[in-house]
Design a protein around this motif. Structure first.
Motif, PDB file in Angstrom:
ATOM      1  N   THR A 236      -7.501   0.989 -12.586  1.00 56.08           N
ATOM      2  CA  THR A 236      -6.622   2.369 -13.651  1.00 56.08           C
ATOM      3  C   THR A 236      -4.916   2.351 -13.215  1.00 56.08           C
ATOM      4  N   LEU A 237      -3.916   2.598 -14.654  1.00 52.96           N
ATOM      5  CA  LEU A 237      -2.448   2.705 -14.241  1.00 52.96           C
ATOM      6  C   LEU A 237      -2.662   4.048 -12.939  1.00 52.96           C
ATOM      7  N   ALA A 238      -3.474   3.924 -12.883  1.00 51.51           N
ATOM      8  CA  ALA A 238      -3.315   6.138 -11.681  1.00 51.51           C
ATOM      9  C   ALA A 238      -4.117   5.621 -10.404  1.00 51.51           C
ATOM     10  N   ALA A 239      -4.793   4.838 -10.426  1.00 53.12           N
ATOM     11  CA  ALA A 239      -5.656   3.539  -8.905  1.00 53.12           C
ATOM     12  C   ALA A 239      -4.623   3.273  -8.509  1.00 53.12           C
ATOM     13  N   ARG A 240      -4.027   2.527  -9.290  1.00 55.00           N
ATOM     14  CA  ARG A 240      -3.105   1.590  -9.311  1.00 55.00           C
ATOM     15  C   ARG A 240      -1.485   1.638  -8.288  1.00 55.00           C
ATOM     16  N   GLU A 241      -1.222   2.857  -9.212  1.00 58.84           N
ATOM     17  CA  GLU A 241      -0.405   3.577  -8.581  1.00 58.84           C
ATOM     18  C   GLU A 241      -0.834   4.515  -6.966  1.00 58.84           C
ATOM     19  N   LYS A 242      -1.468   5.035  -7.136  1.00 58.88           N
ATOM     20  CA  LYS A 242      -1.740   5.210  -5.863  1.00 58.88           C
ATOM     21  C   LYS A 242      -2.028   4.739  -4.056  1.00 58.88           C
ATOM     22  N   LEU A 243      -2.832   3.645  -4.767  1.00 59.51           N
ATOM     23  CA  LEU A 243      -2.868   2.579  -2.904  1.00 59.51           C
ATOM     24  C   LEU A 243      -1.871   1.942  -3.093  1.00 59.51           C
ATOM     25  N   ALA A 244      -0.826   0.963  -4.728  1.00 64.66           N
ATOM     26  CA  ALA A 244       0.723   0.609  -3.939  1.00 64.66           C
ATOM     27  C   ALA A 244       1.453   1.971  -3.162  1.00 64.66           C
ATOM     28  N   SER A 245       1.327   2.867  -3.661  1.00 63.46           N
ATOM     29  CA  SER A 245       2.170   3.925  -3.083  1.00 63.46           C
ATOM     30  C   SER A 245       1.421   4.110  -1.130  1.00 63.46           C
ATOM     31  N   VAL A 246       0.296   3.336  -0.518  1.00 59.72           N
ATOM     32  CA  VAL A 246      -0.442   3.732   0.079  1.00 59.72           C
ATOM     33  C   VAL A 246       0.338   2.157   1.045  1.00 59.72           C
ATOM     34  N   ILE A 247       0.680   1.447  -0.082  1.00 58.06           N
ATOM     35  CA  ILE A 247       0.731   0.040   0.609  1.00 58.06           C
ATOM     36  C   ILE A 247       2.226   0.134   1.373  1.00 58.06           C
ATOM     37  N   ARG A 248       3.465   0.862   0.876  1.00 60.65           N
ATOM     38  CA  ARG A 248       4.620   1.178   0.218  1.00 60.65           C
ATOM     39  C   ARG A 248       4.465   1.646   1.646  1.00 60.65           C
ATOM     40  N   LEU A 249       4.215   2.737   1.800  1.00 60.88           N
ATOM     41  CA  LEU A 249       4.242   3.285   3.161  1.00 60.88           C
ATOM     42  C   LEU A 249       3.310   2.777   4.313  1.00 60.88           C
TER      43      LEU A 249
ATOM     44  N   PRO B 202       6.612   6.711  -3.753  1.00 56.23           N
ATOM     45  CA  PRO B 202       6.799   6.771  -2.127  1.00 56.23           C
ATOM     46  C   PRO B 202       6.679   5.342  -1.989  1.00 56.23           C
ATOM     47  N   GLY B 203       7.106   5.681  -0.273  1.00 58.27           N
ATOM     48  CA  GLY B 203       7.949   4.678   0.512  1.00 58.27           C
ATOM     49  C   GLY B 203       9.352   4.071  -0.056  1.00 58.27           C
ATOM     50  N   GLU B 204       9.599   2.796   0.503  1.00 63.73           N
ATOM     51  CA  GLU B 204      10.295   1.903   0.021  1.00 63.73           C
ATOM     52  C   GLU B 204       9.300   0.382  -0.359  1.00 63.73           C
ATOM     53  N   PRO B 205      10.605  -0.332  -1.233  1.00 66.09           N
ATOM     54  CA  PRO B 205       9.442  -1.125  -1.382  1.00 66.09           C
ATOM     55  C   PRO B 205       8.880  -2.364  -1.659  1.00 66.09           C
ATOM     56  N   PHE B 206       8.102  -2.778  -1.634  1.00 64.84           N
ATOM     57  CA  PHE B 206       7.553  -4.206   0.116  1.00 64.84           C
ATOM     58  C   PHE B 206       6.351  -4.651  -0.410  1.00 64.84           C
ATOM     59  N   HIS B 207       6.331  -5.704  -0.171  1.00 65.36           N
ATOM     60  CA  HIS B 207       5.097  -7.192  -0.652  1.00 65.36           C
ATOM     61  C   HIS B 207       4.459  -7.463   0.473  1.00 65.36           C
ATOM     62  N   PRO B 208       3.378  -6.943   0.239  1.00 68.65           N
ATOM     63  CA  PRO B 208       2.414  -8.129   1.483  1.00 68.65           C
ATOM     64  C   PRO B 208       2.846 -10.111   1.453  1.00 68.65           C
ATOM     65  N   GLN B 209       2.832 -10.268   2.339  1.00 67.19           N
ATOM     66  CA  GLN B 209       1.963 -11.587   2.618  1.00 67.19           C
ATOM     67  C   GLN B 209       1.266 -12.596   1.726  1.00 67.19           C
TER      68      GLN B 209
END
Length: 239
Positions: A90-103, A143-150
């Motif tokens: 879902t969009l809500a789950a995507r936001e939660k996971l993307a936030s963790v990745i950014r941190l 939260p956090g700054e934009p980040f894209h895993p390689q």
């Protein structure tokens, strides 16, 4: 938003994302141990509690996960708190996971293989793919700054009786016993209520690891794949 305990950034080299506690151990505990031995910072994010199950409970699973985590020696582990058995991208789950990745800012993400009989595993991979893209967005309240895993790599922890065609197999011979010990921590999942005659669940895991080792000429192996091409700067580390 992400849970409070995740809001302190802990930069990682590798983040393993698992649908349930025990999937990271089943699919790639050997790789995790090898990464740690090489000095990499490694984390595991379990997406759900994994409960209910026939012989488990929230308390049992938490204790089992803690014991397995100690064996693996990872730098960080947490649970995103999404619903077991009804995991959706879902969009809500995507936001939660993307936030963790950014941190956490991991260079490599590991997700389950995308073809599976378990709907939670399919949803987990879809969620990882989408969250990786969202993690680089600007003009957002995440939260956090934009980040894209390689890279995203995919480990096999499947419920289908299929013959995987991996992109590569990692030699885990030195870490097989520790991998087996980490899986054995999940007593409620792999020992209680399961057949005790040969071949047991753990016997089958051993046979699979031996097969992948045989394929690459070592004792034990773990298979991986990727939807993206895998680049190389040298052939010197091939076995």
């Amino acid at each position: 938003m992400v849970p409070d305990q995740m809001k302190t950034p802990t930069p990682l080299d590798v983040l393993v994302i698992a649908p349930h506690p025990d999937d990271a151990e089943l699919g790639m505990a050997g790789a995790i141990l090898k990464f740690k031995a090489e000095g990499k910072k490694v984390g595991i994010l379990d997406l759900t509690s994994g409960e209910p199950t026939p012989h488990g409970s929230l308390e049992k699973r938490a204790a089992e996960t803690a014991a397995a985590t100690e064996i693996l020696g990872v730098d960080w582990r947490d649970n995103l708190g999404l619903p077991n058995r009804s995991l959706e991208a879902t969009l809500a789950a995507r936001e939660k996971l993307a936030s963790v990745i950014r941190l956490l800012r991991p260079n490599w993400l590991f997700a389950p293989y995308w073809d599976d009989a378990h709907p939670d595993h399919i949803a987990a991979t879809q969620l990882v793919d989408a969250a990786r893209f969202w993690s680089k967005l600007s003009k957002t309240d995440m939260p956090g700054e934009p980040f894209h895993p390689q890279r995203i790599y995919n480990y096999y922890c499947v419920h289908l009786k299929m013959a995987p065609q991996p992109a590569f197999v990692l030699d885990i011979s030195e870490y097989w016993e520790q991998k087996l010990a980490s899986i054995g921590c999940y007593h409620s999942q792999f020992i209680e209520g399961r057949p005790t005659e040969y071949p047991t669940f753990l016997d089958k895991l051993h046979d699979e690891a031996s097969y992948w080792g045989k394929v690459i000429g070592t004792r034990y192996g773990e298979p991986f794949t990727s939807r993206e091409p895998i680049g190389m700067t040298s052939m010197s580390t091939l076995v």
